[in-house]
Design an enzyme around this catalytic site. Sequence first.
Site, PDB file in Angstrom:
ATOM      1  N   ARG A 168     -48.411 -37.527 -33.755  1.00 39.26           N
ATOM      2  CA  ARG A 168     -49.174 -36.363 -34.211  1.00 39.26           C
ATOM      3  C   ARG A 168     -48.271 -35.135 -34.269  1.00 39.26           C
ATOM      4  O   ARG A 168     -47.212 -35.119 -33.650  1.00 39.26           O
ATOM      5  CB  ARG A 168     -50.327 -36.069 -33.245  1.00 39.26           C
ATOM      6  N   VAL A 169     -48.712 -34.124 -34.970  1.00 42.04           N
ATOM      7  CA  VAL A 169     -48.022 -32.841 -34.935  1.00 42.04           C
ATOM      8  C   VAL A 169     -48.838 -31.955 -34.001  1.00 42.04           C
ATOM      9  O   VAL A 169     -49.922 -31.488 -34.350  1.00 42.04           O
ATOM     10  CB  VAL A 169     -47.924 -32.217 -36.341  1.00 42.04           C
ATOM     11  N   GLU A 170     -48.332 -31.771 -32.782  1.00 40.70           N
ATOM     12  CA  GLU A 170     -49.072 -31.003 -31.780  1.00 40.70           C
ATOM     13  C   GLU A 170     -48.092 -30.499 -30.730  1.00 40.70           C
ATOM     14  O   GLU A 170     -47.006 -31.052 -30.580  1.00 40.70           O
ATOM     15  CB  GLU A 170     -50.140 -31.881 -31.113  1.00 40.70           C
ATOM     16  N   GLN A 183     -67.478 -31.552 -28.112  1.00 39.68           N
ATOM     17  CA  GLN A 183     -67.228 -32.536 -27.078  1.00 39.68           C
ATOM     18  C   GLN A 183     -65.739 -32.763 -26.857  1.00 39.68           C
ATOM     19  O   GLN A 183     -64.948 -32.750 -27.788  1.00 39.68           O
ATOM     20  CB  GLN A 183     -67.900 -33.848 -27.486  1.00 39.68           C
ATOM     21  N   THR A 204     -48.594 -46.082 -23.059  1.00 40.38           N
ATOM     22  CA  THR A 204     -47.863 -45.380 -24.121  1.00 40.38           C
ATOM     23  C   THR A 204     -48.296 -43.922 -24.177  1.00 40.38           C
ATOM     24  O   THR A 204     -49.359 -43.585 -24.708  1.00 40.38           O
ATOM     25  CB  THR A 204     -48.116 -46.060 -25.486  1.00 40.38           C
ATOM     26  N   VAL A 205     -47.429 -43.071 -23.594  1.00 43.00           N
ATOM     27  CA  VAL A 205     -47.655 -41.625 -23.620  1.00 43.00           C
ATOM     28  C   VAL A 205     -46.962 -41.068 -24.855  1.00 43.00           C
ATOM     29  O   VAL A 205     -45.789 -41.351 -25.091  1.00 43.00           O
ATOM     30  CB  VAL A 205     -47.093 -40.982 -22.330  1.00 43.00           C
ATOM     31  N   SER A 217     -56.233 -32.246 -37.269  1.00 47.35           N
ATOM     32  CA  SER A 217     -56.254 -33.415 -38.165  1.00 47.35           C
ATOM     33  C   SER A 217     -57.317 -33.166 -39.227  1.00 47.35           C
ATOM     34  O   SER A 217     -58.166 -32.280 -39.070  1.00 47.35           O
ATOM     35  CB  SER A 217     -56.605 -34.695 -37.400  1.00 47.35           C
ATOM     36  N   THR A 261     -66.402 -31.042 -31.832  1.00 51.88           N
ATOM     37  CA  THR A 261     -65.315 -31.521 -30.977  1.00 51.88           C
ATOM     38  C   THR A 261     -64.519 -30.346 -30.426  1.00 51.88           C
ATOM     39  O   THR A 261     -64.345 -29.325 -31.101  1.00 51.88           O
ATOM     40  CB  THR A 261     -64.377 -32.471 -31.749  1.00 51.88           C
ATOM     41  N   LYS A 319     -64.930 -31.192 -38.869  1.00 52.48           N
ATOM     42  CA  LYS A 319     -65.874 -30.650 -37.873  1.00 52.48           C
ATOM     43  C   LYS A 319     -65.895 -29.122 -37.937  1.00 52.48           C
ATOM     44  O   LYS A 319     -66.939 -28.497 -37.720  1.00 52.48           O
ATOM     45  CB  LYS A 319     -65.475 -31.100 -36.463  1.00 52.48           C
ATOM     46  N   TYR A 363     -59.774 -34.992 -39.776  1.00 55.51           N
ATOM     47  CA  TYR A 363     -61.042 -35.229 -39.089  1.00 55.51           C
ATOM     48  C   TYR A 363     -61.500 -33.974 -38.344  1.00 55.51           C
ATOM     49  O   TYR A 363     -62.637 -33.520 -38.496  1.00 55.51           O
ATOM     50  CB  TYR A 363     -60.897 -36.402 -38.099  1.00 55.51           C
ATOM     51  N   HIS A 364     -60.623 -33.409 -37.512  1.00 52.08           N
ATOM     52  CA  HIS A 364     -61.014 -32.209 -36.766  1.00 52.08           C
ATOM     53  C   HIS A 364     -61.367 -31.070 -37.726  1.00 52.08           C
ATOM     54  O   HIS A 364     -62.286 -30.285 -37.469  1.00 52.08           O
ATOM     55  CB  HIS A 364     -59.884 -31.777 -35.820  1.00 52.08           C
ATOM     56  N   ARG A 411     -65.385 -40.582 -36.988  1.00 52.29           N
ATOM     57  CA  ARG A 411     -65.076 -39.956 -35.711  1.00 52.29           C
ATOM     58  C   ARG A 411     -63.628 -40.062 -35.267  1.00 52.29           C
ATOM     59  O   ARG A 411     -63.300 -39.725 -34.134  1.00 52.29           O
ATOM     60  CB  ARG A 411     -65.954 -40.584 -34.637  1.00 52.29           C
ATOM     61  N   ASN A 454     -67.589 -37.413 -46.301  1.00 55.15           N
ATOM     62  CA  ASN A 454     -68.628 -38.066 -45.501  1.00 55.15           C
ATOM     63  C   ASN A 454     -69.225 -37.097 -44.480  1.00 55.15           C
ATOM     64  O   ASN A 454     -70.448 -36.943 -44.377  1.00 55.15           O
ATOM     65  CB  ASN A 454     -68.020 -39.269 -44.774  1.00 55.15           C
TER      66      ASN A 454
END
Lengths: 326, 326
Positions: free
Chosen positions: B234-236, B116, B161-162, B87, B52, B93, B89-90, B8, B26
């Site tokens: 992250r790359v965003e 979610q 931490t932003v 990512s 997600t 999904k 992970y994303h 997750r 997985n």
Amino acid sequence: MVHFAEQRSAPYSMIDRKHAVFTQVNNVVGTLNVLFGIREFLPDCHLIKLGTMGEYGTPNIDIEEGYIIVEHNGRKDVLPFPKQPGSFYHLSKVHDSHNMMFACKIWGLRATDLNQGVVYGTMTDETALDEALINRFDYDDVFGTVLNRFCVQTAIGQPLTVYGKGGQTRGFLDIRDTVRCIEIACHNPAARGECRVYNQFTEQFSVLDLAHLVESSARKLGLAVEIDHIPDPRVEAEQHYYNAKHSKLIDLGLQPHHLSDSLLESLTNIAMKYRDRVDASLMLPQVNWREPKNDRRMQMSMPSRSSAPEQRADLAASAGAKAKKG
Amino acid sequence: MVHFAEQRSAPYSMIDRKHAVFTQVNNVVGTLNVLFGIREFLPDCHLIKLGTMGEYGTPNIDIEEGYIIVEHNGRKDVLPFPKQPGSFYHLSKVHDSHNMMFACKIWGLRATDLNQGVVYGTMTDETALDEALINRFDYDDVFGTVLNRFCVQTAIGQPLTVYGKGGQTRGFLDIRDTVRCIEIACHNPAARGECRVYNQFTEQFSVLDLAHLVESSARKLGLAVEIDHIPDPRVEAEQHYYNAKHSKLIDLGLQPHHLSDSLLESLTNIAMKYRDRVDASLMLPQVNWREPKNDRRMQMSMPSRSSAPEQRADLAASAGAKAKKG
């Protein structure tokens, strides 16, 4: 890097859970490994990856090359074209495409995704130089493509097996154009960070169009052809809108070999020449999309006119080995 | 069947090739197994699967619930909403969602995909009944979610931490609403063949919004809070349009717990109560999206005010074990 190393058959991926999982793990992990390898060892390398027109499915709108401008509630964006693939194999290519787009974005990789249509033909100018260079000619229900199968069915006097109504329309291309498209992509690399998508086909046909083309070409060779409509083993629209763009490779210099009588005759002649090797029992679909488990028993309902039983057994065994290996 | 059994964490999937491959195999194979299992043994079963909001990314148009009507060149269709996950992970999904839609189509399965948002909070009415039922409170850089981490940072006197500008806007929801949404989906099963998508969140916030909310809530508790902007691992997009629809669960009866001062105070108070157990070295991001390999050494640059070294070592070890297990 040209990456074609994937399990390539939709029916194979639909045999059962094991084949579906194998197809997705093999293809997705293979491509992930390639992406990480490029990032780590050769980040400037241009990746050319084989996708499929089947990633798009058959939407009721024109299919663009990879991306589409969407206007929605007064705002606009260029987004990945929505994907509606029709088998666990086609899904694996969709997964690859998403992974590739992401890798290009975060790591600045260069990639070209070749969304290829259904290939027909067996020879290029190079393989024609010597019989030793002869290419494989898949005609069976799992690894064969439709036009090749129709030519083989013509050669052994079997009716052409059209799945359902035959209105299923797809993009097709000559195997010589396949090879040329890869060359064109090599000579025109994507920019850093760019994940470029080309729709790699030259003409659209419905399955029934192809059956009629084979029928009329065969008539000229003095062969009688019947067309059988059999229940569609796939879950797909048998009549639908289909208009897929494919101008980017043309713009880069592709000169299509369109499907002509002479190509059809040549394909049928090749099938005629080797028809003693054909196993007629491999033609009918044995994988039903609606079932979670398919037993792929050998079908002997339509024996070949010519092949001896021991030859057939050999070929059946080798087809089985091929399926396991795929 | 409620299927939440997936790896997750986005940062976990971005550690290196091994973690990316593990996450996708997985999650994708797990869901394929579930789909085949339902088809074979209980085809009428309603599958509720955790997706997600991160599947959509941050397009420059409104985000719909799973599907979008696209008008293009004078034609129209309802298509899966284009996905731009951020990512591996994303991406897993997104792969699941495509596989599920296909299984519903070919096998007539019933499924609800719960896309979610980011969950905050640790308690439901049920877990509050006894301390023995206490829930996990992940705050580390790999498994923690942003609001929980900010509350823990407040409790131990660490700056919030932003990542980057903090304009990254996402959908959020209270853990009590998460549980209620699953219940609602159970009571309102999808039809046969339907793959229904609900966007499961109740409010949108940017990361900087949240930092300011935590800051002002902490002030009421007499705690001083600093806000640090650190480079985004992250790359965003750090500033972007974001407007995601989320009315379907409301229409079915969800009564949202909005993020309030009292919830923030309660979260901060829980973090204060257990602050001796906090390992302050786990807060800073150790996984950089731009790198294909990240060494997750323990960071000791900002020690907790209170925890003894041996406690910290235990927690670091257990966090490590958790990461390996995840």
